[in-house]
Design a protein around this motif. Structure first.
Motif, mmCIF file in Angstrom:
data_model
loop_
_atom_site.group_PDB
_atom_site.id
_atom_site.type_symbol
_atom_site.label_atom_id
_atom_site.label_comp_id
_atom_site.label_asym_id
_atom_site.label_seq_id
_atom_site.Cartn_x
_atom_site.Cartn_y
_atom_site.Cartn_z
ATOM 1 N N LEU A 14 -43.543 34.622 -34.039
ATOM 2 C CA LEU A 14 -42.958 35.045 -33.291
ATOM 3 C C LEU A 14 -41.392 34.605 -32.629
ATOM 4 N N CYS A 15 -40.205 34.833 -32.095
ATOM 5 C CA CYS A 15 -39.062 33.932 -31.955
ATOM 6 C C CYS A 15 -39.484 33.245 -30.370
ATOM 7 N N LEU A 16 -39.135 32.611 -30.178
ATOM 8 C CA LEU A 16 -39.994 32.386 -28.805
ATOM 9 C C LEU A 16 -38.578 31.762 -28.183
ATOM 10 N N ASP A 17 -37.731 32.147 -27.063
ATOM 11 C CA ASP A 17 -36.358 31.275 -26.237
ATOM 12 C C ASP A 17 -37.072 29.812 -26.043
ATOM 13 N N ASP A 18 -35.833 29.128 -26.222
ATOM 14 C CA ASP A 18 -35.616 28.068 -26.218
ATOM 15 C C ASP A 18 -35.453 27.671 -25.135
ATOM 16 N N ASN A 19 -35.334 28.241 -24.195
ATOM 17 C CA ASN A 19 -35.252 27.137 -22.644
ATOM 18 C C ASN A 19 -36.089 28.339 -21.423
ATOM 19 N N PRO A 20 -37.807 28.556 -22.054
ATOM 20 C CA PRO A 20 -38.163 29.721 -21.828
ATOM 21 C C PRO A 20 -39.171 29.820 -20.085
ATOM 22 N N ASP A 21 -38.981 30.498 -19.520
ATOM 23 C CA ASP A 21 -39.947 30.443 -18.585
ATOM 24 C C ASP A 21 -41.404 30.768 -18.396
#
Length: 238
Positions: free
Chosen positions: A189-196
């Motif tokens: 999965l492509c996880l956002d590089d500014n994760p919450d």
């Protein structure tokens, strides 16, 4: 012989009449004007139908952003719903292979739904980060959101790139994650590089785990890749 002559006369007479009719249509300004008006009407109807389709957003594409509560603030991109990551427990060999984005307001199934024995069911767990990065820390629970993009018909994940092909719009960039190499298989999965993260206690309950992915040279060509490096990714739409 007379029948043949009569037959030929009828044929040539019909052709001559048809040609005269065509010439009449071409030379008749009123008839031409009527046809032009009708053609304009048909074109206007087609334009109106296309406008309705655009205004009603009856076409587009969707994708899931992993690690964020809402979708990117981009033109033509809206959040259909926000939710929590869910998937298979990292050590269980069964269950589903894909990762889900569960909404925050779930419905219930029919109260009369049949009850199965414990060995006749599958499990669904939440997701946890297995690293600390920017706003998140180890064991934080993972949010997600399902996004809709109008004016687009395709959504694509490009592993190894932080940019999109010409003519495509980058929705977000990040890095690849999955279960660890010594755990059960899971999808990348492509996880956002500014994760919450989801606001709750940081308890180690495991479930669907998010480990960063690194490259291993060998069958993977190096160069252009480098051994032991994290893998970027981007989500593109067009």
């Amino acid at each position: 012989m007379r029948l043949k002559i009569v037959f030929l006369i009828c044929i040539f007479g019909g052709l001559n009449a048809l040609q005269q009719e065509k010439r009449l249509l071409v030379n008749d300004p009123q008839m031409m004007e009527t046809q032009i008006v009708e053609l304009q009407r048909q074109v206007q109807l087609l334009k109106e139908e296309m406008t309705k389709v655009t205004q009603n957003n009856n076409y587009g594409t969707t994708y899931t952003i992993w690690g964020k509560r809402i979708c990117p603030q981009l033109s033509n991109t809206t959040t259909l719903y926000s939710g929590v990551v869910a998937g298979s427990f990292f050590t269980e060999t069964g269950n589903g292979a894909n990762t889900l984005c569960l909404p925050h307001d779930p419905d219930s199934v029919d109260a009369n739904f049949p009850i199965h024995q414990s060995d006749g069911i599958a499990h669904l767990y939440g997701g946890e980060y297995q690293f600390s990065f920017k706003n998140v820390v180890y064991q934080d629970d993972v949010p997600c959101a399902v996004c809709r993009v109008t004016q687009a018909t395709s959504a694509l994940i490009i592993p190894g790139k932080l940019s999109c092909p010409s003519g495509w719009v980058k929705q977000y960039q990040g890095f690849l994650t999955s279960n660890a190499y010594n755990e059960q298989k899971s999808e990348y999965l492509c996880l956002d590089d500014n994760p919450d993260f989801i606001e709750r206690s940081r308890v180690n309950e495991n479930g669907k785990l998010f480990h960063p992915v690194i490259t291993v040279c060998g069958t993977l060509p190096c160069p252009p890749y480098k051994n032991g490096t994290y893998v970027p990714c981007s989500i593109c739409t067009a």
